[in-house]
Design a protein around this motif. Structure first.
Motif, PDB file in Angstrom:
ATOM      1  N   MET A   1       0.823  -1.204   0.000  1.00 45.56           N
ATOM      2  CA  MET A   1       0.000   0.000   0.000  1.00 45.56           C
ATOM      3  C   MET A   1       0.858   1.256   0.000  1.00 45.56           C
ATOM      4  SD  MET A   1      -3.248  -0.891  -0.117  1.00 45.56           S
ATOM      5  CE  MET A   1      -4.377   0.211   0.725  1.00 45.56           C
ATOM      6  N   PHE A   2       1.971   1.210   0.688  1.00 44.93           N
ATOM      7  CA  PHE A   2       2.919   2.335   0.678  1.00 44.93           C
ATOM      8  C   PHE A   2       3.439   2.590  -0.734  1.00 44.93           C
ATOM      9  CE2 PHE A   2       7.535   3.273   0.714  1.00 44.93           C
ATOM     10  CZ  PHE A   2       7.487   4.594   1.147  1.00 44.93           C
ATOM     11  N   LEU A   3       3.819   1.520  -1.429  1.00 46.40           N
ATOM     12  CA  LEU A   3       4.337   1.665  -2.791  1.00 46.40           C
ATOM     13  C   LEU A   3       3.273   2.198  -3.743  1.00 46.40           C
ATOM     14  CD1 LEU A   3       6.510  -1.583  -3.123  1.00 46.40           C
ATOM     15  CD2 LEU A   3       7.304   0.772  -2.819  1.00 46.40           C
ATOM     16  N   LEU A   4       2.044   1.712  -3.624  1.00 50.08           N
ATOM     17  CA  LEU A   4       0.978   2.194  -4.498  1.00 50.08           C
ATOM     18  C   LEU A   4       0.679   3.670  -4.247  1.00 50.08           C
ATOM     19  CD1 LEU A   4      -1.436  -0.862  -4.407  1.00 50.08           C
ATOM     20  CD2 LEU A   4      -0.198  -0.007  -6.387  1.00 50.08           C
ATOM     21  N   ALA A   5       0.707   4.081  -2.986  1.00 50.48           N
ATOM     22  CA  ALA A   5       0.489   5.499  -2.681  1.00 50.48           C
ATOM     23  C   ALA A   5       1.597   6.353  -3.278  1.00 50.48           C
ATOM     24  CB  ALA A   5       0.403   5.703  -1.170  1.00 50.48           C
ATOM     25  N   LEU A   6       2.831   5.864  -3.227  1.00 49.87           N
ATOM     26  CA  LEU A   6       3.946   6.598  -3.828  1.00 49.87           C
ATOM     27  C   LEU A   6       3.786   6.712  -5.338  1.00 49.87           C
ATOM     28  CD1 LEU A   6       7.296   5.490  -2.125  1.00 49.87           C
ATOM     29  CD2 LEU A   6       6.162   7.710  -2.003  1.00 49.87           C
ATOM     30  N   VAL A   7       3.425   5.594  -5.982  1.00 46.66           N
ATOM     31  CA  VAL A   7       3.268   5.590  -7.436  1.00 46.66           C
ATOM     32  C   VAL A   7       2.171   6.557  -7.857  1.00 46.66           C
ATOM     33  CG1 VAL A   7       2.533   4.173  -9.397  1.00 46.66           C
ATOM     34  CG2 VAL A   7       4.170   3.260  -7.744  1.00 46.66           C
ATOM     35  N   GLU A   8       1.106   6.635  -7.082  1.00 44.30           N
ATOM     36  CA  GLU A   8      -0.010   7.514  -7.418  1.00 44.30           C
ATOM     37  C   GLU A   8       0.218   8.955  -6.983  1.00 44.30           C
ATOM     38  OE1 GLU A   8      -3.424   5.638  -5.740  1.00 44.30           O
ATOM     39  OE2 GLU A   8      -3.461   4.029  -7.253  1.00 44.30           O
ATOM     40  N   GLY A   9       1.344   9.212  -6.329  1.00 43.44           N
ATOM     41  CA  GLY A   9       1.698  10.586  -5.985  1.00 43.44           C
ATOM     42  C   GLY A   9       1.050  11.140  -4.735  1.00 43.44           C
ATOM     43  N   ASP A  10       0.437  10.294  -3.916  1.00 40.10           N
ATOM     44  CA  ASP A  10      -0.178  10.768  -2.673  1.00 40.10           C
ATOM     45  C   ASP A  10       0.841  10.604  -1.543  1.00 40.10           C
ATOM     46  OD1 ASP A  10      -1.706  11.297  -0.410  1.00 40.10           O
ATOM     47  OD2 ASP A  10      -3.510  10.400  -1.256  1.00 40.10           O
ATOM     48  N   ARG A  11       1.616  11.650  -1.314  1.00 42.30           N
ATOM     49  CA  ARG A  11       2.693  11.565  -0.336  1.00 42.30           C
ATOM     50  C   ARG A  11       2.174  11.475   1.091  1.00 42.30           C
ATOM     51  NH1 ARG A  11       7.296  15.840  -2.588  1.00 42.30           N
ATOM     52  NH2 ARG A  11       7.613  14.804  -4.606  1.00 42.30           N
ATOM     53  N   ARG A  12       1.049  12.105   1.369  1.00 45.04           N
ATOM     54  CA  ARG A  12       0.511  12.047   2.724  1.00 45.04           C
ATOM     55  C   ARG A  12       0.064  10.619   3.059  1.00 45.04           C
ATOM     56  NH1 ARG A  12      -3.792  16.608   3.939  1.00 45.04           N
ATOM     57  NH2 ARG A  12      -3.495  15.681   6.011  1.00 45.04           N
ATOM     58  N   GLU A  13      -0.600   9.984   2.112  1.00 46.90           N
ATOM     59  CA  GLU A  13      -0.998   8.597   2.360  1.00 46.90           C
ATOM     60  C   GLU A  13       0.226   7.697   2.470  1.00 46.90           C
ATOM     61  OE1 GLU A  13      -3.410   4.843   0.377  1.00 46.90           O
ATOM     62  OE2 GLU A  13      -3.687   6.853  -0.464  1.00 46.90           O
ATOM     63  N   ALA A  14       1.195   7.894   1.596  1.00 48.03           N
ATOM     64  CA  ALA A  14       2.420   7.091   1.664  1.00 48.03           C
ATOM     65  C   ALA A  14       3.086   7.248   3.031  1.00 48.03           C
ATOM     66  CB  ALA A  14       3.375   7.503   0.552  1.00 48.03           C
ATOM     67  N   LEU A  15       3.087   8.471   3.556  1.00 53.01           N
ATOM     68  CA  LEU A  15       3.657   8.700   4.886  1.00 53.01           C
ATOM     69  C   LEU A  15       2.878   7.932   5.943  1.00 53.01           C
ATOM     70  CD1 LEU A  15       5.646  10.191   6.718  1.00 53.01           C
ATOM     71  CD2 LEU A  15       4.020  12.102   6.801  1.00 53.01           C
ATOM     72  N   GLY A  16       1.547   7.895   5.815  1.00 49.59           N
ATOM     73  CA  GLY A  16       0.737   7.145   6.772  1.00 49.59           C
ATOM     74  C   GLY A  16       1.102   5.671   6.802  1.00 49.59           C
ATOM     75  N   TRP A  17       1.231   5.059   5.629  1.00 55.96           N
ATOM     76  CA  TRP A  17       1.613   3.644   5.571  1.00 55.96           C
ATOM     77  C   TRP A  17       3.042   3.443   6.074  1.00 55.96           C
ATOM     78  CZ3 TRP A  17      -2.150   0.353   5.178  1.00 55.96           C
ATOM     79  CH2 TRP A  17      -3.304   0.691   4.477  1.00 55.96           C
ATOM     80  N   PHE A  18       3.917   4.398   5.796  1.00 51.36           N
ATOM     81  CA  PHE A  18       5.305   4.301   6.268  1.00 51.36           C
ATOM     82  C   PHE A  18       5.358   4.365   7.791  1.00 51.36           C
ATOM     83  CE2 PHE A  18       9.326   6.274   7.538  1.00 51.36           C
ATOM     84  CZ  PHE A  18      10.231   5.376   6.981  1.00 51.36           C
ATOM     85  N   ILE A  19       4.569   5.246   8.391  1.00 51.50           N
ATOM     86  CA  ILE A  19       4.540   5.340   9.854  1.00 51.50           C
ATOM     87  C   ILE A  19       4.029   4.035  10.458  1.00 51.50           C
ATOM     88  CG2 ILE A  19       3.395   6.486  11.792  1.00 51.50           C
ATOM     89  CD1 ILE A  19       3.494   9.077  10.159  1.00 51.50           C
ATOM     90  N   ALA A  20       2.995   3.463   9.841  1.00 50.32           N
ATOM     91  CA  ALA A  20       2.475   2.182  10.332  1.00 50.32           C
ATOM     92  C   ALA A  20       3.547   1.097  10.257  1.00 50.32           C
ATOM     93  CB  ALA A  20       1.247   1.773   9.522  1.00 50.32           C
ATOM     94  N   ALA A  21       4.285   1.060   9.139  1.00 50.84           N
ATOM     95  CA  ALA A  21       5.357   0.068   9.001  1.00 50.84           C
ATOM     96  C   ALA A  21       6.458   0.303  10.029  1.00 50.84           C
ATOM     97  CB  ALA A  21       5.922   0.118   7.587  1.00 50.84           C
ATOM     98  N   THR A  22       6.724   1.563  10.347  1.00 49.95           N
ATOM     99  CA  THR A  22       7.740   1.885  11.348  1.00 49.95           C
ATOM    100  C   THR A  22       7.313   1.407  12.731  1.00 49.95           C
ATOM    101  OG1 THR A  22       8.421   3.824  10.075  1.00 49.95           O
ATOM    102  CG2 THR A  22       9.083   3.744  12.391  1.00 49.95           C
ATOM    103  N   VAL A  23       6.027   1.611  13.060  1.00 53.94           N
ATOM    104  CA  VAL A  23       5.502   1.117  14.337  1.00 53.94           C
ATOM    105  C   VAL A  23       5.662  -0.401  14.415  1.00 53.94           C
ATOM    106  CG1 VAL A  23       3.414   0.831  15.719  1.00 53.94           C
ATOM    107  CG2 VAL A  23       3.891   3.029  14.625  1.00 53.94           C
ATOM    108  N   LEU A  24       5.339  -1.085  13.323  1.00 57.50           N
ATOM    109  CA  LEU A  24       5.508  -2.545  13.300  1.00 57.50           C
ATOM    110  C   LEU A  24       6.969  -2.925  13.529  1.00 57.50           C
ATOM    111  CD1 LEU A  24       4.556  -5.448  12.739  1.00 57.50           C
ATOM    112  CD2 LEU A  24       4.923  -4.998  10.305  1.00 57.50           C
ATOM    113  N   ALA A  25       7.888  -2.217  12.878  1.00 55.53           N
ATOM    114  CA  ALA A  25       9.309  -2.530  13.029  1.00 55.53           C
ATOM    115  C   ALA A  25       9.764  -2.367  14.479  1.00 55.53           C
ATOM    116  CB  ALA A  25      10.139  -1.634  12.108  1.00 55.53           C
ATOM    117  N   VAL A  26       9.277  -1.329  15.155  1.00 57.44           N
ATOM    118  CA  VAL A  26       9.633  -1.118  16.559  1.00 57.44           C
ATOM    119  C   VAL A  26       9.073  -2.243  17.427  1.00 57.44           C
ATOM    120  CG1 VAL A  26       9.308   0.409  18.543  1.00 57.44           C
ATOM    121  CG2 VAL A  26       9.834   1.384  16.299  1.00 57.44           C
ATOM    122  N   VAL A  27       7.819  -2.614  17.174  1.00 54.86           N
ATOM    123  CA  VAL A  27       7.201  -3.698  17.942  1.00 54.86           C
ATOM    124  C   VAL A  27       7.957  -5.003  17.737  1.00 54.86           C
ATOM    125  CG1 VAL A  27       5.127  -5.130  18.127  1.00 54.86           C
ATOM    126  CG2 VAL A  27       4.916  -2.639  17.989  1.00 54.86           C
TER     127      VAL A  27
END
Length: 373
Positions: free
Chosen positions: A215-241
């Motif tokens: 979902m992060f990659l698709l948001a990037l491809v479609e140019g929605d940086r805010r959504e891409a950031l949202g998915w990136f933050i979620a992935a970061t939370v997972l990495a910390v957990v």
């Protein structure tokens, strides 16, 4: 007229193809269908346990279902999740290394805290939420109610394993339902709820992290940086957990504990189809027919010209690839992650084939005549 009276409110993705492009797509689709049917001939099947719950564990006959139930029971009687899991893994002669042999603790801890009668009700409520969300999502896609009803029946066919209370200890069931719900409520420009539910799926089963990445990659491809950031933050939370989880596992694992045999199963698409069939209504049909229907389901999702369909298609294809490459015969239940939505794509197939065949057979030519005065 579309087959069986199924009509989309908008043209499919293949409606605007040129004659040559449509013929190429049609030929590739036919080839992929043949390869899919052929792939199941010699493909290994899932290693089913005696209670249809999971892998055959160890010398003592422990199954995955028994393992997870024992862990929940140990926590309910006061044990720590990590010590309980280590104890049960050793008792069943399961591997304890690397740390990913331990599931994330969220599901087991929550089920241990809740009354035993409440967990099945929560599972049914989540199933109902998925069905309702997709009913709302699809009711404006078709020109009549019949195709939506057919789509919901296909959705129910993919939820067979999710309505069996004996399987509610399987992390993949909950994570798969949450992924399906996250995709149903996603809209362009409205992604916060979808990201939150996707994150919840990963905190139950970390392999749902693939969904966050796609979902992060698709948001990037479609140019929605805010959504891409949202998915990136979620992935970061997972990495910390996961980092904290790895540290906790290291505190209870001993040097002589059994290591995992690895996850490079390389069992291929045929294994994915057979595993999917074991978890859905396709268990009632021959393997070649199951391969045909699964592949046509992917074609159906590709036919629907909609951003949601693209996300579903990429997610299902991603998990089919993951399972075909990394899954072992005794970890076939990974397929419960993509199972809920796999068959729904079949409802788009009649319109997709109609438009593709029409484009492939279209031999009209436009002649421009210049009139000189």
């Amino acid at each position: 007229m579309a087959a069986a009276g199924i009509r989309l409110a908008a043209p499919t993705r293949f409606a605007g193809l040129s004659n040559r492009a449509a013929r190429i797509v049609l030929a590739l689709a036919a080839l992929l269908l043949l390869l899919a049917c052929y792939s199941v001939i010699d493909a290994p099947g899932p290693r089913l346990a005696s209670d249809a719950a999971g892998e055959s564990g160890a010398a003592g006959g422990m199954t995955d279902r028994m393992l997870y139930e024992n862990i929940v029971s140990d926590i309910r009687y006061g044990d720590n999740y990590y010590t309980a899991t280590a104890t049960e893994l050793r008792r069943g002669h399961y591997p304890l290394r690397p740390f990913i042999t331990f599931r994330l603790p969220a599901l087991a801890v929550i089920q241990a805290w809740l009354p035993q009668w409440l967990s099945p009700l929560l599972l049914y409520a989540l199933v109902a939420a998925v069905v309702l969300a997709w009913m709302v999502r699809l009711r404006t896609v078709f020109t009549g109610p019949l195709p939506t009803a057919m789509a919901l029946l296909l959705l129910a066919g993919g939820l067979v394993a999710c309505v069996q209370p004996m399987l509610l200890v399987f992390h993949e069931i909950w994570a798969g339902l949450l992924i399906a719900l996250s995709l149903a409520i996603w809209r362009p420009g409205r992604w916060i709820e979808s990201v939150s539910i996707g994150l919840a799926a990963t905190l139950i089963r970390e392999t749902a992290g693939l969904y966050l990445g796609l979902m992060f990659l698709l948001a990037l491809v479609e140019g929605d940086r805010r959504e891409a950031l949202g998915w990136f933050i979620a992935a970061t939370v997972l990495a910390v957990v996961v980092a904290f989880h790895a540290h906790a596992v290291a505190m209870v694992v001993r040097p002589l504990d059994t290591p995992s045999p690895g996850w490079m199963g390389m069992l291929g698409y045929g294994f994915f189809v057979k595993s999917l069939a074991s978890a859905t209504v396709l268990v009632a049909v021959p393997g070649a027919i199951a391969a045909l229907l699964v592949t046509m389901g992917l074609y159906g999702w590709a036919s629907w010209r909609d951003p949601t369909a693209l996300r579903v298609l990429v997610t299902l294809t991603g998990y089919a690839t993951l399972i075909g490459i990394f899954c072992r015969a005794d970890t076939f239940y990974w397929v419960m992650l993509p199972a809920p939505l796999m068959l729904v794509g079949l409802v788009f197939v009649p319109c997709g084939l109609r438009d593709l065949i029409a484009a492939a057979l279209d031999t009209r030519r436009i002649t421009v005549t210049r009139v000189l005065r």
